[in-house]
Design a protein around this motif. Structure first.
Motif, PDB file in Angstrom:
ATOM      1  N   PHE A 107     -38.574  26.766 -20.139  1.00  8.14           N
ATOM      2  CA  PHE A 107     -37.640  26.813 -19.016  1.00  8.14           C
ATOM      3  C   PHE A 107     -38.432  26.978 -17.730  1.00  8.14           C
ATOM      4  CE2 PHE A 107     -38.052  31.001 -20.897  1.00  8.14           C
ATOM      5  CZ  PHE A 107     -38.469  31.765 -19.806  1.00  8.14           C
ATOM      6  N   ASP A 108     -37.803  26.660 -16.637  1.00  5.50           N
ATOM      7  CA  ASP A 108     -38.426  26.775 -15.328  1.00  5.50           C
ATOM      8  C   ASP A 108     -38.305  28.221 -14.843  1.00  5.50           C
ATOM      9  OD1 ASP A 108     -38.090  26.645 -12.172  1.00  5.50           O
ATOM     10  OD2 ASP A 108     -39.240  24.880 -12.814  1.00  5.50           O
ATOM     11  N   ASP A 109     -39.397  28.789 -14.380  1.00  6.29           N
ATOM     12  CA  ASP A 109     -39.384  30.170 -13.891  1.00  6.29           C
ATOM     13  C   ASP A 109     -38.372  30.372 -12.772  1.00  6.29           C
ATOM     14  OD1 ASP A 109     -41.368  30.903 -15.675  1.00  6.29           O
ATOM     15  OD2 ASP A 109     -42.990  30.801 -14.199  1.00  6.29           O
ATOM     16  N   ARG A 110     -38.185  29.353 -11.934  1.00  9.23           N
ATOM     17  CA  ARG A 110     -37.217  29.477 -10.837  1.00  9.23           C
ATOM     18  C   ARG A 110     -35.798  29.648 -11.373  1.00  9.23           C
ATOM     19  NH1 ARG A 110     -39.405  24.255  -7.922  1.00  9.23           N
ATOM     20  NH2 ARG A 110     -39.231  23.729 -10.112  1.00  9.23           N
ATOM     21  N   ARG A 111     -35.508  28.993 -12.500  1.00  7.91           N
ATOM     22  CA  ARG A 111     -34.177  29.126 -13.119  1.00  7.91           C
ATOM     23  C   ARG A 111     -33.973  30.567 -13.602  1.00  7.91           C
ATOM     24  NH1 ARG A 111     -29.072  28.570 -13.709  1.00  7.91           N
ATOM     25  NH2 ARG A 111     -28.294  28.195 -15.780  1.00  7.91           N
ATOM     26  N   VAL A 116     -31.517  35.997 -12.910  1.00  9.94           N
ATOM     27  CA  VAL A 116     -31.689  37.444 -12.688  1.00  9.94           C
ATOM     28  C   VAL A 116     -31.038  37.833 -11.368  1.00  9.94           C
ATOM     29  CG1 VAL A 116     -33.400  39.228 -12.155  1.00  9.94           C
ATOM     30  CG2 VAL A 116     -33.743  37.727 -14.120  1.00  9.94           C
ATOM     31  N   GLU A 117     -31.308  37.075 -10.321  1.00 13.16           N
ATOM     32  CA  GLU A 117     -30.727  37.379  -9.001  1.00 13.16           C
ATOM     33  C   GLU A 117     -29.193  37.344  -9.066  1.00 13.16           C
ATOM     34  OE1 GLU A 117     -32.250  38.355  -6.212  1.00 13.16           O
ATOM     35  OE2 GLU A 117     -34.195  38.323  -7.205  1.00 13.16           O
ATOM     36  N   GLY A 118     -28.637  36.465  -9.870  1.00 14.48           N
ATOM     37  CA  GLY A 118     -27.201  36.375 -10.014  1.00 14.48           C
ATOM     38  C   GLY A 118     -26.582  37.578 -10.707  1.00 14.48           C
TER      39      GLY A 118
END
Length: 123
Positions: A107-111, A116-118
């Motif tokens: 998976f992409d780290d940005r995803r 997490v931010e959500g």
């Protein structure tokens, strides 16, 4: 946020921790479900990011035990499937036990950071 990363593959722990720390989070790591439970007993985590297939306590058992706590942290599962379950079934089980999100490896780290931010509590 205070995050616990649980994975038995050291390179995954380092990669995930680096991405989350770069986003401003405090990160602890554990290499198994049983070690993660000990960390949860000793710490105050907002989010747990956990693999499913690990020695000495799998991620599904970890989710179930963590969700029984009154102060249960949010949970993001990462999975590439396993020896007995398909990726789809593993993800479905994780959601049934209470995972907030399931990410399929790779998976992409940005995803991951966005998920997490959500989960950040309002305020």
């Amino acid at each position: 946020m205070n995050i616990l990363v649980v994975d038995d593959v050291p390179a995954m722990q380092v990669s995930i921790a680096a991405a989350l720390e770069a986003a401003g989070h405090t990160v602890s790591t554990a290499s198994s479900g049983s070690r993660a439970l000990a960390c949860v007993e000793d710490g105050d985590f907002d989010v747990i990011v956990t693999d499913i297939w690990m020695p000495d306590g799998d991620g599904l058992r970890l989710i179930k035990q963590v969700r029984e706590r009154p102060d249960a942290p949010r949970v993001i599962v990462i999975t590439g499937g396993g020896p007995k379950l398909s990726i789809e079934l593993a993800g479905s089980l994780a959601e049934v036990w209470g995972a907030d999100h399931v990410l399929v490896k790779p998976f992409d780290d940005r995803r991951l950071v966005a998920l997490v931010e959500g989960l950040r509590p309002p305020g």
